[in-house]
Scaffold this motif. Structure first.
Motif, mmCIF file in Angstrom:
data_model
loop_
_atom_site.group_PDB
_atom_site.id
_atom_site.type_symbol
_atom_site.label_atom_id
_atom_site.label_comp_id
_atom_site.label_asym_id
_atom_site.label_seq_id
_atom_site.Cartn_x
_atom_site.Cartn_y
_atom_site.Cartn_z
ATOM 1 N N ASP A 93 15.122 8.294 -3.710
ATOM 2 C CA ASP A 93 16.356 7.715 -3.179
ATOM 3 C C ASP A 93 16.000 6.735 -2.069
ATOM 4 O OD1 ASP A 93 18.980 7.171 -2.438
ATOM 5 O OD2 ASP A 93 19.200 9.000 -1.237
ATOM 6 N N LYS A 94 16.519 5.532 -2.166
ATOM 7 C CA LYS A 94 16.375 4.557 -1.086
ATOM 8 C C LYS A 94 17.679 4.576 -0.297
ATOM 9 C CE LYS A 94 13.224 2.511 -0.656
ATOM 10 N NZ LYS A 94 11.919 2.865 -0.022
ATOM 11 N N ALA A 95 17.687 5.389 0.754
ATOM 12 C CA ALA A 95 18.930 5.665 1.472
ATOM 13 C C ALA A 95 19.282 4.604 2.499
ATOM 14 C CB ALA A 95 18.834 7.030 2.155
ATOM 15 N N ASN A 96 18.384 3.628 2.720
ATOM 16 C CA ASN A 96 18.667 2.623 3.756
ATOM 17 C C ASN A 96 18.625 1.200 3.201
ATOM 18 O OD1 ASN A 96 15.937 2.512 3.291
ATOM 19 N ND2 ASN A 96 15.318 2.440 5.432
ATOM 20 N N GLY B 272 18.033 4.752 -6.771
ATOM 21 C CA GLY B 272 17.115 5.667 -7.427
ATOM 22 C C GLY B 272 17.856 6.783 -8.127
ATOM 23 N N PRO B 273 17.104 7.690 -8.779
ATOM 24 C CA PRO B 273 17.732 8.730 -9.597
ATOM 25 C C PRO B 273 18.270 9.922 -8.826
ATOM 26 C CG PRO B 273 15.370 8.965 -9.686
ATOM 27 C CD PRO B 273 15.639 7.717 -8.879
ATOM 28 N N GLY B 274 17.971 10.011 -7.537
ATOM 29 C CA GLY B 274 18.396 11.164 -6.746
ATOM 30 C C GLY B 274 17.352 12.260 -6.717
ATOM 31 N N LEU B 275 17.602 13.260 -5.886
ATOM 32 C CA LEU B 275 16.608 14.294 -5.601
ATOM 33 C C LEU B 275 16.208 15.100 -6.836
ATOM 34 C CD1 LEU B 275 14.940 15.916 -3.502
ATOM 35 C CD2 LEU B 275 16.957 17.361 -3.199
ATOM 36 N N GLU B 276 17.161 15.692 -7.519
ATOM 37 C CA GLU B 276 16.834 16.612 -8.617
ATOM 38 C C GLU B 276 16.066 15.918 -9.734
ATOM 39 O OE1 GLU B 276 19.054 19.741 -11.698
ATOM 40 O OE2 GLU B 276 20.166 18.860 -10.024
ATOM 41 N N LEU C 86 13.568 -3.323 -8.549
ATOM 42 C CA LEU C 86 14.920 -3.030 -8.092
ATOM 43 C C LEU C 86 14.995 -2.739 -6.601
ATOM 44 C CD1 LEU C 86 16.186 -0.845 -11.084
ATOM 45 C CD2 LEU C 86 16.403 -3.314 -10.729
ATOM 46 N N SER C 87 13.845 -2.738 -5.925
ATOM 47 C CA SER C 87 13.806 -2.552 -4.475
ATOM 48 C C SER C 87 12.521 -3.165 -3.954
ATOM 49 C CB SER C 87 13.871 -1.060 -4.117
ATOM 50 O OG SER C 87 13.787 -0.859 -2.721
ATOM 51 N N ASP C 88 12.601 -3.877 -2.835
ATOM 52 C CA ASP C 88 11.431 -4.521 -2.215
ATOM 53 C C ASP C 88 10.696 -5.459 -3.172
ATOM 54 O OD1 ASP C 88 11.525 -3.866 0.419
ATOM 55 O OD2 ASP C 88 10.169 -2.169 0.293
ATOM 56 N N ALA C 89 11.436 -6.156 -3.984
ATOM 57 C CA ALA C 89 10.828 -7.021 -4.998
ATOM 58 C C ALA C 89 9.906 -8.070 -4.391
ATOM 59 C CB ALA C 89 11.920 -7.692 -5.829
#
Length: 250
Positions: A43-46, A55-59, A230-233
């Motif tokens: 998870d990219k929470a920020n 992201g797909p989440g914790l589980e 999808l993040s920090d490209a």
């Protein structure tokens, strides 16, 4: 101390991406005799924007990281953003990472320390290297046996970071393992229209400079096609270049 290497995609985008990166890390480990730790965030929470992929989440994320560990025999690192995540994550990972923005959050540090996993604390963009003695003290007081620190640059005005490599030596006075985050340190936070920009061409130089200042480890976010990440490209290193950059520091 052996050199620590950490590499993987910024965020878990798909099972296919994790397999592609893990296969390449295994190949490099076999070629160079390294023991690269696989990194990806569940998870990219920020993220800058509410519309950004997280992201797909914790589980589901833990399931996918567990597959990588079992399938490829790689050590695993992931980050947590809330204290309740620590126990669940510790069942799979070898290293729990504390994000830079959260490195002074006492409850988060204590929860991570109680898992008895290695704790990697990223230095906040607003702190000096010597300031990191206090987060380390919190983790150690809570029972952490092995604490690492990671340099990732400091805020310079708006939308920019600079690296003061003297921080590496300052943090080596606190812990024996100080890692250079070679990709987050080239970010330009929030400078790309609702997302973080940056310039990956400086990543190899960041690694070499950090080695000159005594860094004992190196952190690289990698992707087979970073511009489509999808993040920090803008900051991720091309996966095809990872081996060459690692060779440059060993």
């Amino acid at each position: 101390m052996n050199t620590t290497f950490i590499a993987g995609p910024c965020v878990i985008e798909s099972a296919e991406l994790l397999d592609i990166v893990a296969n390449e890390i295994v190949r490099i480990n076999n070629n160079l005799g390294t023991d690269i730790i696989f990194k990806a965030s569940f998870d990219k929470a920020n993220r800058t924007s509410i519309n950004s992929f997280r992201g797909p989440g914790l589980e589901r994320g833990i399931e996918m990281l567990s597959h990588i560990k079992q399938q490829y025999g790689l050590k695993i690192l992931t980050d947590i953003h809330e204290s309740w995540q620590a126990e669940a994550v510790s069942e799979v990972v070898d290293v729990i990472q504390i994000p830079a923005f959260l490195c002074r959050q006492t409850d988060l540090l204590v929860a991570a320390a109680k898992t008895e996993r290695i704790i990697n604390i990223k230095k906040a963009q607003f702190l000096s290297g010597s300031d990191m003695k206090y987060p380390v003290e919190k983790a150690r007081e809570a029972g952490a046996k092995d604490v690492w620190l990671t340099e990732r640059g400091n805020t310079m005005g708006y939308n920019n970071l600079v690296v003061d490599f003297r921080n590496i030596d300052d943090m080596l006075q606190i812990v024996p393992n100080v890692i250079m985050d070679c990709t987050h340190s080239v970010q330009r936070p929030g400078a790309a229209g609702g997302k973080t920009g940056g310039d990956r061409r400086f990543v190899p130089a960041m690694a070499k400079a950090a080695k000159a200042f005594g860094a004992t480890g190196f952190f690289f976010e990698v992707h087979p096609d970073p511009d489509r990440g999808l993040s920090d490209a803008a900051n991720m290193l091309e996966l095809s270049k990872l081996e060459k950059v690692i060779r440059s520091v060993i």
